[in-house]
Design a protein around this motif. Sequence first.
Motif, short mmCIF file in Angstrom:
data_model
loop_
_atom_site.label_atom_id
_atom_site.label_comp_id
_atom_site.label_asym_id
_atom_site.label_seq_id
_atom_site.Cartn_x
_atom_site.Cartn_y
_atom_site.Cartn_z
N SER A 66 147.91 55.97 70.05
CA SER A 66 148.83 57.06 69.70
C SER A 66 150.26 56.56 69.85
N LEU A 67 150.92 56.40 68.73
CA LEU A 67 152.27 55.85 68.75
C LEU A 67 153.25 56.81 68.10
N SER A 68 154.47 56.80 68.60
CA SER A 68 155.50 57.58 67.92
C SER A 68 156.81 56.81 67.97
N THR A 69 157.69 57.13 67.06
CA THR A 69 158.96 56.40 67.01
C THR A 69 160.12 57.36 66.83
N ALA A 70 161.25 56.94 67.35
CA ALA A 70 162.45 57.76 67.19
C ALA A 70 163.23 57.33 65.95
N TYR A 71 162.76 56.24 65.34
CA TYR A 71 163.49 55.71 64.18
C TYR A 71 163.46 56.67 63.00
N GLU A 72 164.60 56.83 62.38
CA GLU A 72 164.70 57.59 61.15
C GLU A 72 164.78 56.56 60.03
N ALA A 111 151.99 54.98 61.57
CA ALA A 111 151.13 55.61 60.58
C ALA A 111 149.67 55.17 60.74
N ARG A 112 149.46 53.88 61.06
CA ARG A 112 148.09 53.40 61.21
C ARG A 112 147.48 53.80 62.55
N GLY A 113 148.26 53.62 63.62
CA GLY A 113 147.76 53.99 64.94
C GLY A 113 146.55 53.19 65.40
N VAL A 114 146.59 51.87 65.14
CA VAL A 114 145.50 51.01 65.59
C VAL A 114 146.10 49.77 66.28
N PRO A 115 145.30 49.08 67.09
CA PRO A 115 145.80 47.84 67.70
C PRO A 115 146.33 46.89 66.62
N THR A 116 147.46 46.29 66.92
CA THR A 116 148.19 45.54 65.90
C THR A 116 148.61 44.16 66.38
N PRO A 153 147.33 45.89 73.39
CA PRO A 153 146.99 46.71 72.22
C PRO A 153 147.88 46.33 71.03
N ILE A 154 149.14 46.05 71.34
CA ILE A 154 150.02 45.46 70.34
C ILE A 154 150.39 44.08 70.87
N THR A 155 150.16 43.08 70.07
CA THR A 155 150.41 41.72 70.52
C THR A 155 151.27 40.99 69.51
N VAL A 156 152.27 40.26 70.01
CA VAL A 156 153.12 39.45 69.15
C VAL A 156 152.74 37.99 69.36
N SER A 157 152.58 37.26 68.27
CA SER A 157 152.13 35.87 68.37
C SER A 157 152.95 34.97 67.46
N THR A 158 153.09 33.71 67.84
CA THR A 158 153.64 32.74 66.90
C THR A 158 152.55 32.37 65.89
N TYR A 159 152.94 31.81 64.76
CA TYR A 159 151.95 31.35 63.79
C TYR A 159 151.05 30.29 64.42
N ASP A 160 151.65 29.41 65.21
CA ASP A 160 150.86 28.33 65.82
C ASP A 160 149.79 28.87 66.77
N SER A 161 150.19 29.80 67.62
CA SER A 161 149.22 30.36 68.55
C SER A 161 148.19 31.21 67.82
N ALA A 162 148.62 31.92 66.80
CA ALA A 162 147.69 32.74 66.03
C ALA A 162 146.64 31.84 65.39
N TYR A 163 147.08 30.66 64.95
CA TYR A 163 146.16 29.71 64.35
C TYR A 163 145.11 29.27 65.37
N LEU A 164 145.56 29.10 66.61
CA LEU A 164 144.63 28.65 67.65
C LEU A 164 143.71 29.77 68.15
N ARG A 165 144.17 31.01 68.04
CA ARG A 165 143.40 32.12 68.63
C ARG A 165 142.62 32.96 67.62
N ALA A 166 142.94 32.82 66.34
CA ALA A 166 142.44 33.77 65.34
C ALA A 166 140.91 33.89 65.33
N ASP A 167 140.20 32.79 65.44
CA ASP A 167 138.74 32.91 65.36
C ASP A 167 138.18 33.63 66.58
N ASP A 168 138.95 33.65 67.64
CA ASP A 168 138.54 34.28 68.88
C ASP A 168 138.87 35.79 68.89
N VAL A 169 140.11 36.13 68.57
CA VAL A 169 140.56 37.53 68.69
C VAL A 169 140.63 38.25 67.35
#
Length: 446
Positions: A66-72, A111-116, A153-169
Amino acid sequence: MTTLSFEDGTIRVDDPPDGLSLPFLESDPRSGTTRAPAFRYAALTDVLDGRDDAYDDRVGTWGSLSLSTAYELRDYQREALEAWQANHHRGVIELPTGAGKTVVAIGAMVARGVPTLVVVPTVDLLTQWRRELAAEFDVEIGQFGGGVQEQGPITVSTYDSAYLRADDVGGDFGFVVFDEVHHLGGEGYRDIARLLAAPARMGLTATFERPDGAHEVVAELVGPRVFALDVDDLSGDHLADYDIKRIEVGLSAAEREAYDEAQETFVDYLRTSNLDMRSGADYQKLVMRSGNDPRAREALLAKQRARRVMMNADAKVDRLAEILDRHRDDRVIVFTAHTDLVYRLSERFLLPAITNETGAAERRELLDRFRTGTYSRVVTANVLDEGVDVPDANVAVVLSGSGSEREFTQRLGRILRPKADGRRALLYEVVTEETAEENVAARRRG
DNA sequence: TTGACTCAACATCCTTTGCTACAA
DNA sequence: TTGTAGGTTTCCATGTTGAGTCA
């Protein structure tokens, strides 16, 4: 019953329904199962839903947030978001630097409200995104990269780390955002998108198309470009108005001699070796030949000598002196193609320099001083092109650069943040006349 | 934790002419 | 006729970044 599950970057399909045949579905004799690349998950469930086949979906179990934002959202940001939603939550949004791409992504997350999962090219951007998301949302923000591996639930990754972790997560996120999505066209990086199951996908970039055509691969993995605005659509309104001034300089007698000699060596080789030179691919061919053909190698090295001469011409330095003098009260960023020249200029004009050799701490301090106004000028090669939060400037001087449209757009973007006093931004492009640099400059201007 | 180092990956790299095949 | 696209077999150099290792 048919069962879908995520396994090592693939969707494993147990007991597929009779007569189900899809081009991307392959049987895996070793494990006796049927599999599809993870990124086909959405297409797979679409087909199964359409056939009214009952199936047990153990992939899409990431739950909701459940996410909400103050951004207009601004008008164009809302339009971008709607275009993306209308395309089944897939696609690339092309907006110029400073137009607020992050905000669009935040809107999509709400709008999606899912882990990102948010994938970014540099640690610097990773930090910025994390800061922004943490300020906006009341959930834990995870991080892959920069020495940290913490999933949230929300995770930020570098491309390099995403490459190493993608098959796992790759089965843990229902939505993935690729910042600077043009990177995803790289041979290795494209696997990241293949190994993720996330049905909702968003790409953000200021320059979607790639000279090598790999944006088509990106479109297949993330979705097509669904919304695009360029600098001129927003300048004057949400971005500063700007002018581009082209300045032509000549070569000195000695430089001209060196340039002509080197260029002649290059052209001569082309003439006598049946090599057309019409595209980057032809150049690549020359590079390959140079591996075992000494003449090809000599030609290539000569071409590089010629480039160095034209890009680092003395007259450019003199012209820079005039420009700096004229803009004594402005905030100026000077761009070059070679680090040698960066240091030369740094010494001669006492300009703070930033290159790849500048350590993280020093770089931060330097940019801070630029931000606060202690420094009003900075000289750099390519470091500030992308992925760094650069304080606002209003004058850019491109002393030399590649023929890349992307590089040019990014450099221009550095001066386009709207000015408090409504002043126009100004970009100088210094080009050596009667050299190949005229072609290079034409190419980058599209 | 930091800093120095190595390694892998990615991006750029383009003359002025003619030839061929094909589509509009 | 006119215009346009044409196709691929591991790699010269420079700039830049992230990950990993080791002290």
